[in-house]
Write an enzyme that holds these catalytic residues in place. Structure first.
Site, mmCIF file in Angstrom:
data_model
loop_
_atom_site.group_PDB
_atom_site.id
_atom_site.type_symbol
_atom_site.label_atom_id
_atom_site.label_comp_id
_atom_site.label_asym_id
_atom_site.label_seq_id
_atom_site.Cartn_x
_atom_site.Cartn_y
_atom_site.Cartn_z
ATOM 1 N N LEU A 1 -14.755 9.044 6.648
ATOM 2 C CA LEU A 1 -15.337 9.493 4.825
ATOM 3 C C LEU A 1 -15.410 7.800 4.634
ATOM 4 C CD1 LEU A 1 -13.206 11.802 3.871
ATOM 5 C CD2 LEU A 1 -15.740 11.879 4.238
ATOM 6 N N ASP B 1 -21.422 1.704 4.930
ATOM 7 C CA ASP B 1 -20.336 2.264 4.502
ATOM 8 C C ASP B 1 -20.126 1.429 2.680
ATOM 9 O OD1 ASP B 1 -20.425 3.914 6.426
ATOM 10 O OD2 ASP B 1 -18.831 3.044 7.219
ATOM 11 N N ALA C 1 -11.187 9.407 8.837
ATOM 12 C CA ALA C 1 -11.528 10.877 8.477
ATOM 13 C C ALA C 1 -12.818 10.565 8.995
ATOM 14 C CB ALA C 1 -10.727 11.972 7.522
ATOM 15 N N SER D 1 0.933 -1.036 -0.179
ATOM 16 C CA SER D 1 0.252 0.495 -0.058
ATOM 17 C C SER D 1 0.734 1.332 -0.171
ATOM 18 C CB SER D 1 -0.956 0.314 1.815
ATOM 19 O OG SER D 1 -1.308 1.633 1.869
HETATM 20 C C1 GLA Z 1 -19.078 3.973 11.062
HETATM 21 C C2 GLA Z 1 -19.986 2.211 10.789
HETATM 22 C C3 GLA Z 1 -21.029 2.881 10.058
HETATM 23 C C4 GLA Z 1 -22.201 3.670 10.745
HETATM 24 C C5 GLA Z 1 -21.533 4.758 11.463
HETATM 25 C C6 GLA Z 1 -22.030 5.885 12.112
HETATM 26 O O1 GLA Z 1 -18.974 4.701 9.518
HETATM 27 O O2 GLA Z 1 -18.951 1.707 9.666
HETATM 28 O O3 GLA Z 1 -21.518 1.588 9.799
HETATM 29 O O4 GLA Z 1 -22.631 3.428 11.362
HETATM 30 O O5 GLA Z 1 -19.445 4.644 11.580
HETATM 31 O O6 GLA Z 1 -22.973 6.680 11.718
#
Ligand code: GLA
Length: 362
Positions: A106, A153, A104, A48
């Site tokens: 993201l 996510d 971050a 990486s």
């Molecule tokens: C992280 C987790 C998600 C979600 C967010 C908070 O990004 O991976 O599944 O729970 O936190 O909304």
């Protein structure tokens, strides 16, 4: 071959995905890219741009990594999940490159998992549905990285659509594509306060929610009303009560926010983002004073809405701004924070983009 997986923002619906709530994320134009080729050996070689050297991992390897190597849990954990599902995986070399900040908020974790998943699928000559792939990546995060994350996510990274926000029902995985009006833009501000969800605070929040669902004997807090919660306050204890109050009120805010966007009522949308931030700060206790200060500056600078985003404990805030003010807003928030607090943050006006894909043979 090259696989590209974007990061994600989330307009509203924080810490509700693992309670069957509604969320409103979108994929953004910051990416993790995987460059891979088969190596004719019974091993995966990982490298990486963010770490030194190369990790050589036998395909049969079955225990999570720790310390400096723990990033491999997100990539190799996914390989292991396909292997454990019965696929025979040929060895390959893969190098990850990224312009998506780590820690971050993201979703660099889901992007890394998904880039690895696409490489494996390309090598196997298979193509799971976006939802199946997202679920497989989520299970790698649970079992290899040790983070009991929800599905937001992984679904956002896989199913993103250009210029759209996804409205996802996390109990059914149903996705509705909602266009973001051209006059609205998203500016992410990375506070540079690093979070590590694997260090246990995320899991503690989930455990508090699980205590509440056990008390009410339901699968998800989405099935509990605020009145039911209020009447159980003494029995479940103050901390669990406040965690559950965040989840239940946040789920309601997502519905209101979606309706406000449909009606073009940006003032209402901004008010709901502010209420989301307060609830994450006071009831869920996942904010930090740096982000609280940035949210205040953002509102002063004219953001429509501003709140902490993602898992929390640092990371980023999301700002919804008028498109024609976006670049000025990004410059000003960096300058104000430097002047008032004396620290550097990074502001990014982001575009909403399509989900992860394979980009052809290279
Ligand atoms: C992280 C987790 C998600 C979600 C967010 C908070 O990004 O991976 O599944 O729970 O936190 O909304």
């Amino acid at each position: 071959m090259k696989a590209t997986a974007p990061g994600r923002i989330n307009l509203i619906g924080e810490h509700v995905d693992y309670q069957g709530g509604m969320v409103m994320p979108a994929a953004i134009d910051r990416y993790i890219r995987a460059f891979a080729q088969e190596n004719q050996r019974p091993e995966i070689r990982l490298s990486s741009s963010r770490s030194k050297g190369e990790l050589v991992i036998p395909i049969a390897h079955d225990t999570p990594f720790s310390g400096d190597d723990s990033w491999a849990n997100y990539a190799f954990g996914v390989v292991a999940k396909y292997r454990d599902a019965g696929y025979e995986i040929a060895g390959f070399d893969v190098r990850f490159e990224s312009d998506l900040p780590v820690g971050a908020g993201l979703s660099s974790s889901a992007a890394l998992e998904t880039a690895a998943a696409l490489v494996v699928e390309e090598i196997l000559g298979i193509n799971l549905s976006k939802t199946e792939r997202a679920l497989l990546c989520q299970s790698a995060e649970h079992d290899w990285a040790g983070v009991p994350c929800g599905i937001m996510d992984q679904l956002a990274v896989n199913a993103g659509v250009s210029e759209h926000v996804l409205k996802i029902d996390c109990s059914t995985h149903e996705i509705t594509q909602v266009p973001l009006p051209a006059e609205l833009s998203v500016v992410v501000v990375d506070s540079k306060v690093k979070h590590a969800l694997a260090d246990g605070e995320y899991a503690k929040r989930k455990a508090d929610c699980d205590a509440a669902t056990a008390y009410f004997d339901v699968e998800f807090l989405r099935d509990v009303t605020i009145d039911e919660l209020d009447s159980a306050r003494l029995q479940i204890g103050e901390r669990v009560y406040r965690r559950a109050r965040h989840v239940i009120t946040e789920i309601a805010r997502v519905h209101d926010f979606s309706a406000a966007l449909d009606a073009g009522d940006t003032t209402r949308a901004g008010t709901l983002m502010a209420a989301s931030h307060s609830s994450l700060r006071d009831d869920y206790e996942v904010s930090c004073h740096e982000i609280d200060a940035l949210v205040k500056i953002a509102i002063r600078l004219g953001a429509i809405g501003s709140r902490i985003m993602g898992g929390g404990f640092g990371g980023s805030l999301i700002n919804l701004v008028e498109t024609d003010t976006a670049s000025q807003f990004a410059e000003e928030i960096v300058a104000c924070y430097r002047k008032e607090i004396g620290l550097d943050v990074e502001a990014m006006a982001v575009k909403l983009v399509g989900g992860a894909c394979i980009e052809g043979i290279g």
